[in-house]
Every structure is written in C-alpha cells, then in structure tokens.
Design an enzyme around this catalytic site. Sequence first.
Site, PDB file in Angstrom:
ATOM      1  N   LYS A  86       1.027  -1.209  -0.099  1.00 36.42           N
ATOM      2  CA  LYS A  86       0.016  -0.148   0.046  1.00 36.42           C
ATOM      3  C   LYS A  86       0.817   1.322   0.008  1.00 36.42           C
ATOM      4  O   LYS A  86       2.076   1.213   0.489  1.00 36.42           O
ATOM      5  CB  LYS A  86      -0.899   0.084   1.218  1.00 36.42           C
ATOM      6  N   VAL A 194     -17.238   3.946  -4.055  1.00 32.95           N
ATOM      7  CA  VAL A 194     -17.652   2.346  -3.824  1.00 32.95           C
ATOM      8  C   VAL A 194     -19.182   2.513  -3.007  1.00 32.95           C
ATOM      9  O   VAL A 194     -19.981   1.857  -3.645  1.00 32.95           O
ATOM     10  CB  VAL A 194     -16.932   1.548  -3.031  1.00 32.95           C
ATOM     11  N   GLY A 195     -19.193   3.119  -2.030  1.00 32.69           N
ATOM     12  CA  GLY A 195     -20.467   3.226  -1.417  1.00 32.69           C
ATOM     13  C   GLY A 195     -21.758   3.689  -2.216  1.00 32.69           C
ATOM     14  O   GLY A 195     -22.899   3.230  -2.036  1.00 32.69           O
TER      15      GLY A 195
HETATM   16  N1  PHE Z   1      -7.757   0.387  -3.165  1.00 28.48           N
HETATM   17  C1  PHE Z   1      -7.725  -1.008  -3.817  1.00 28.48           C
HETATM   18  C2  PHE Z   1      -8.246  -2.024  -2.413  1.00 28.48           C
HETATM   19  O1  PHE Z   1      -8.088  -1.332  -1.372  1.00 28.48           O
HETATM   20  C3  PHE Z   1      -6.537  -1.440  -4.182  1.00 28.48           C
HETATM   21  C4  PHE Z   1      -6.670  -1.519  -5.899  1.00 28.48           C
HETATM   22  C5  PHE Z   1      -5.253  -1.978  -6.189  1.00 28.48           C
HETATM   23  C6  PHE Z   1      -7.502  -1.451  -6.681  1.00 28.48           C
HETATM   24  C7  PHE Z   1      -5.013  -2.197  -7.570  1.00 28.48           C
HETATM   25  C8  PHE Z   1      -7.457  -1.645  -7.909  1.00 28.48           C
HETATM   26  C9  PHE Z   1      -6.142  -1.878  -8.476  1.00 28.48           C
HETATM   27  O2  PHE Z   1      -8.242  -3.265  -2.675  1.00 28.48           O
END
Ligand code: PHE
Length: 358
Positions: A86, A194-195
């Site tokens: 991350k 997302v929500g």
């Molecule tokens: N933000 C996404 C998660 O927490 C991570 C992600 C990585 C999304 C790569 C798309 C591509 O799962």
Amino acid sequence: MTAVLEAALSLNSPFPSHELVQIVRGRRSGLPITVAVHSTALGPAAGGCRIAHYPGPAAAVADALRLAAAMTAKNALADLEHGGGKTVVALPTAARPDGAERTALLHDIGDVIESLGGRYLTGPDVGSGPADMSVIGERTTRVCCRPVEDGGSGDSSLHTARGTLAALGAVAEEVFGSPDLAGRTVAVIGLGAVGAHVARLLHRAGARLVVTDIDPAARALAGELGAAWADPDDALATEADILVPAALGGVLTTRTVPLLRCAAVAGPANNQLDEPATAALLAARGILWAPDVVVSAGGVIHATGVELRRETEERLTGRLQGIGTTLREVFRAARTQRCTPADAAAELAARRVRGRHG
Ligand code: PHE
C-alpha cells in the site's frame, strides 16, 4: 511514534512482518510518502494509493503497514498471484492538493514506486482516482486503473461494489437462509465512490435502504434511491438486517460494537476492526462479521484481471461472484472450527500464501 508503529507491527497476523517499508519525502512536494510492501510471496505486491489527512506522519506510516498487510490477505483470498502492499501519503491538512501541486505529489509517488523495481504496483484508493493513476504512470509503469482512454481499466469502484453485493448475498444466506436481498433492510455507511455504487446495486436488488455520509451533498443520492437518511454520528446504531461500512476503517471498536442493532456487518471499507480482538466482541453479540479482506476484493480482482491477465468480462464476473463463494467457505470454516470468520479468513489466507512458498 514508537507506540503507533509497534501497534501496527505487532498485528495479530499469521504472516511474518513487512518485507520492506520505504518512507520518502517527496522531492517536489515535500510530503512524506510511505510505501509498505508486506509480502511478495504470491507475486508482486498490489495495493492502492491513499492520499489523506492524518494527525501526523507516524499515523500514516502505521496505516500503510496495516493496509499493506490486509492486501496480502485480500489478494491471497481472491486467488490473485499478488502479494500485499500500500502507499499512503499524509496530507498535513484536510485540503486536497490540486493543480501543479497535485501533479508534483503524484510524480513523487511514481518515482518511489519505480524505485522498487516491480516489487509493488499501485491503483486508486481513498483520495486518489483514475486520472491520478495516469499522472503516476508518467513516472512508472507499475500502475493500474488509468482511465480507459489512457489504456487502463478505469474506475474500479463499480467492481468493488459488485463484489460487495456477491458478499452480501452470502451473508444473507448465512443469517437468514436465503441470499435474496429484496425486502432486507440494509444500512450503507459512506456514499463515496464505492458506497454510492453499493447503494444503487442494493436498490436494484430490492433492498430497503438507510444511508449516510459525512458529506450532506450525498442526500441527493438518498432521495434518488428513496433511501432513508441516517445522521452520520449515529448511523452505526441503525436498526438493520445488514450494516455495510463503506467509508474509512476502524469503525468497529469496543465502544461501537455494543451500539450495533443489526444481524450482520459486511462492507467494502478496509480495516473495519480497530484491532483483531474486536472480532470476538461481534461474535459474542451474535453479529456475523464478514471479513473486509474478502468483501472488498472486487476492485483489485477486476483491475489486475483486465490489465495484467487480459481476462474476459465473463471470466471477471465469475471471479467477482467467487467472492460470495469464498465467504461461504469462511463462514463454514468458522462454524466447524468454532472460531470467528476473521480467524477463519486469516487462516485460509495464510494457508494460501504458505501453499505457494512453504
Ligand atoms: N484500493 C484497492 C483496495 O483496497 C486496491 C487496488 C489496487 C484497486 C489495484 C485496484 C487496483 O483493494
């Protein structure tokens, strides 16, 4: 600083600690950028880039460590050949950088990722989106979810929401004996990227919705969907069949679990538990908690599937549905082993990581 980091590193994790943590002060932006690579046992670490306000740089580093570890479990449970990592950038204030300042920051992030030589690839997360991925992509190729017109797979949030719906079906089946969400009362906390999609999909599935967001502008969506609006301060206490955390993490704590009035909690927010022991509090109250590492995998499944594995939409839809299958497996294991779903998911993830290397 030490206390925060020790708390993060002494995660009750079945995995060993992080392989690499890079903390760099951006050459152009002057902002501290943390990239945490938790594991590359299954393949290059994948995980999004969070750009958010933190009380200080140590809190941001601690968050990066926790979020990266969660990505190891998420990617393993989603059957992806990726480890977990991350990026977290700590903004000193709530104000988001824009214009040239934002470009400078994104180029700094791209340089840090490029310096890791393919150990880690990024994507969007809280505070970043597809357009930002294109700018990061000016400095590194290790980036997913650039807009479609720039050659990427675009916004992954709808796919995270689709995976969440598959998970909610499995939850409804476990608790109520049927995966049907029609007529169920579902409370969605957080109407961000997302929500909002989750709320729309639930509306389409015939659920009775209660929604909230710290941004009052989100009330427009509530109106559009005929959803009841809850005050963000006491939304966790909404009486509902299923509570869906879809905003920031850490919402389930020793203080909030006693307030819950729902049969189950399942949502796409990352790291919903303040600490692993909170899973036992939920179980003691008879509330089924679906581990967020399973529920929230739709985005990374879709983005890496389109961009790295060239999977068809049909195959990807199957994989998103697979989130429901995995969750059923987790609930079954929790029942037979008399442990929490959190423990069952952690064990399944650890087994998958070890299975390849061990
Ligand atoms: N933000 C996404 C998660 O927490 C991570 C992600 C990585 C999304 C790569 C798309 C591509 O799962």
